[in-house]
Design a protein around this motif. Structure first.
Motif, mmCIF file in Angstrom:
data_model
loop_
_atom_site.group_PDB
_atom_site.id
_atom_site.type_symbol
_atom_site.label_atom_id
_atom_site.label_comp_id
_atom_site.label_asym_id
_atom_site.label_seq_id
_atom_site.Cartn_x
_atom_site.Cartn_y
_atom_site.Cartn_z
ATOM 1 N N SER A 1 -3.498 8.770 -3.059
ATOM 2 C CA SER A 1 -4.362 7.664 -2.671
ATOM 3 C C SER A 1 -5.794 8.146 -2.545
ATOM 4 N N ASN B 1 -4.688 9.190 4.066
ATOM 5 C CA ASN B 1 -4.589 9.491 2.639
ATOM 6 C C ASN B 1 -3.349 10.330 2.375
ATOM 7 N N ASN C 1 0.840 -1.206 0.000
ATOM 8 C CA ASN C 1 0.000 0.000 0.000
ATOM 9 C C ASN C 1 0.872 1.252 0.000
ATOM 10 N N CYS D 1 -0.469 4.893 0.528
ATOM 11 C CA CYS D 1 -0.993 5.342 1.822
ATOM 12 C C CYS D 1 0.148 5.719 2.758
ATOM 13 N N ASP E 1 -8.245 3.260 -0.883
ATOM 14 C CA ASP E 1 -6.910 2.722 -0.648
ATOM 15 C C ASP E 1 -6.670 2.516 0.844
ATOM 16 N N VAL E 2 -7.058 3.511 1.638
ATOM 17 C CA VAL E 2 -6.900 3.404 3.086
ATOM 18 C C VAL E 2 -7.761 2.269 3.629
ATOM 19 N N PHE F 1 -3.333 4.966 9.503
ATOM 20 C CA PHE F 1 -3.446 4.975 8.043
ATOM 21 C C PHE F 1 -4.037 6.324 7.634
#
Length: 600
Positions: free
Chosen positions: A576, A556, A531, A534, A580-581, A554
């Motif tokens: 992101s 953005n 990821n 992130c 995505d998060v 987490f």
């Protein structure tokens, strides 16, 4: 992008048509109107559009302030003969406007710009152009006044000056979360009107303006400029500004020029539509005030009974202009709130009065950031950790004052590091900066330099007043400032502006775990690797009173890292989306041992 249709009495329309068509018909035909793009498409294509801008696919002059050589001037783009004539025509139409609602406002605005040109000239009168409705008004007034200034200097005003002509200079502070329609408008108008539009990247507002003033000094031998803004009475940052308002003493020297202070929301739209000026297509879809994509929505005051939205110019209640702008809500608080922790035995003992609270409250209030809590404590590490922990529960960011330096009682930095559970080590960037500052000119002990360069491993150095000035230390969500009132006052003003203009609050998802970081290291590494778009933070928690042993956050990464880093120029970060998060959090939870997540 499309051209807004004009609504005016028929005789006026015929007059405009007869005087304007002969000169501009070929230009209009060569720039057909573009179809509207939906908000959904805007979100989907924002990354591509931002990439196109960054890739130089437009006519914008990109200036990376982080790597700008301030010893050199920024070349000014030449103005095309066609754009000059078009702007002369616009000036003539503006100055002869007979609309009783607009004529006096236009005359006053052009007089203000005329004074600016008389005092600063065409090369040092620069306008802010971010693509919003007010900025579009300013840009068009600017180019009209620019053309009139050039024409007035001719011995025969009916003749055309010989090229090259200086193009009107505008500035756009790059925003990676910008609507693609805005970026399209900037590119379109920059090309069609032959604007010298500078896109400043990787800088705060203050640093960007400082670069412009220095460039102006190189271009014209004067360390000042006129910065034309679209501020209107009632705007959050207007206060009691006048048409000419010097910059604040903590900013670079320039003159704020406010030609449309007395204009209303209705005046802006009457002007744009009466003179058939190009504006962002989103305003025709129900938006009334544009900001970052994720914080901008259609205005509820424009919603129709069928579920659709009227265009922005049909808004009846001007008080709802910003009703479509939303701050991220966090347990009922505003988007970005701050707590102040004042540290010093000398304050508690009465040996020194506390003036830093007033400085912080005043600076934060001036940019609309609330100061929600203030605590005053002594030089005690456990007290610092405890109060930072309690204050962080109710605010987004903490500013500390005092306990910073080489002496035995300067323990704030170590305490903040222990609060985050990270080790302190020599920060080479800080050490090199201090050696450069003190090397050969001051008998500063090397051990003192090393102590002041020993920082928590999660520290960030923010060069908010330029690469040569002392940086602001940011540790996690804490801004660690000196306690000396003279220094604190200067730094807290910079931090306040940083919080306002860089919009640093993220939507953060936090997962608390009852397992040690080392026990799940492979899982964490896998999640971070999968990821990359992130921002993922992992923090060991050393608190015997809590069953939380590791905190994972987490967020953005929806904007560029705008921190003006010495020697780095502000690296770009991936982009992101909220999904995505969400996906990253889900991946972590599914990979963790059963029962590892601490329920809240």
């Amino acid at each position: 992008m499309k051209m807004a249709s004009a609504v005016a009495p028929l005789p006026y329309i015929l007059f405009l048509f007869s005087t304007f068509y002969s000169q501009c018909s070929s230009f209009i035909h060569s720039h057909p109107r573009r179809s509207l793009i939906s908000h959904t498409a805007a979100c989907d294509s924002s990354i591509a559009s931002s990439t196109a801008i960054r890739g130089g696919a437009t006519n914008l002059n990109e200036i990376d302030v982080g790597t700008l050589d301030i010893s050199k001037a920024i070349p000014q783009k030449p103005w095309s003969q066609r754009a000059y004539l078009d702007s002369c025509d616009l000036y003539d139409r503006l100055i002869t406007c007979e609309d009783p609602h607009l004529s006096h406002l236009i005359v006053k605005a052009l007089e203000t710009l005329s004074h600016s040109y008389r005092l600063y000239g065409p090369n040092l009168t620069i306008s802010s152009y971010n693509g919003g409705k007010d900025a579009v008004v300013i840009m068009n007034l600017h180019r009209a006044a620019h053309a009139h200034y050039i024409r007035s200097g001719l011995s025969d005003p009916t003749s055309s000056p010989s090229p090259p002509l200086p193009s009107p200079r505008c500035v756009y502070f790059h925003n990676p979360s910008e609507f693609p329609e805005i970026l399209d408008l900037l590119s379109s108008t920059s090309s069609s009107l032959s604007l010298d539009l500078l896109m400043l990247k990787n800088c705060t507002f203050v640093v960007g303006l400082e670069a412009l003033t220095l460039a102006g000094a190189k271009n014209n031998g004067r360390n000042s400029m006129a910065f034309v803004l679209g501020t209107r009475v009632g705007d959050p940052n207007c206060k009691d500004q006048k048409a000419f308002e010097p910059s604040s003493d903590w900013m670079p020297p320039f003159m704020r020029v406010n030609p449309i202070l007395d204009w209303t929301y209705g005046s802006v739209w009457r002007f744009l539509r009466s003179f058939d000026l190009e504006y962002c297509s989103l305003y025709d879809e129900g938006y009334t005030s544009l900001g970052k994509i994720e914080e901008t929505f259609k205005c509820p005051g424009l919603k129709r009974s069928d579920g659709g939205y009227d265009p922005a110019w049909m808004l009846k209640d001007y008080g709802m202009e910003r009703a479509g702008r939303s701050s991220k809500v966090k347990e009922g608080k505003e988007e970005c709130s701050v707590g102040l922790v004042v540290i010093g035995d000398e304050i508690l003992s009465g040996l020194t009065s506390d003036t830093n609270t007033l400085s912080a409250a005043t600076s934060l209030k001036s940019v609309g950031v609330p100061l929600d809590k203030v605590v005053i404590i002594g030089d005690d590490e456990e007290e610092i950790i405890s109060n930072v922990r309690e204050t962080s529960k109710i605010v987004d960011y903490i500013i500390t004052s005092g306990g910073v330096g080489p002496t035995h009682d300067d323990i704030t930095i170590k305490a903040i590091g222990n609060y985050y559970g990270v080790s302190c080590e020599i920060n080479q960037e800080m050490l090199e900066f201090m050696k450069k500052k003190h090397g050969g000119t001051s008998p500063v002990d090397s051990k003192a330099l090393e102590k002041m360069s020993t920082l928590p491993s999660n520290s960030e150095l923010l060069y908010l007043s330029g690469p040569e000035e002392w940086p602001v230390l940011k540790i996690g969500t804490c801004f660690v400032l000196p306690g000396v009132p003279e220094f604190f006052s200067k730094k807290v003003k910079l931090v306040s502006v940083y919080l306002q203009f860089n919009d640093v609050v993220d939507d953060v998802v936090q997962i608390d775990l009852n397992v040690e970081e080392g026990e799940i290291l492979d899982i964490l590494n896998k999640v971070v690797s999968d990821n990359a778009s992130c921002k993922i933070g992992v923090y060991p928690i050393n608190d015997v009173e809590s069953n939380v042993k590791t905190k994972v956050t987490f967020a953005n990464a929806e904007r560029l890292d705008k921190k003006f880093r010495r020697g780095q120029g502000g690296r770009e970060r991936s982009v992101s989306s909220p999904d995505d998060v969400k996906n990253a959090v889900q991946q972590l939870i599914e990979a963790l041992p059963s029962g590892a997540v601490v329920e809240k």
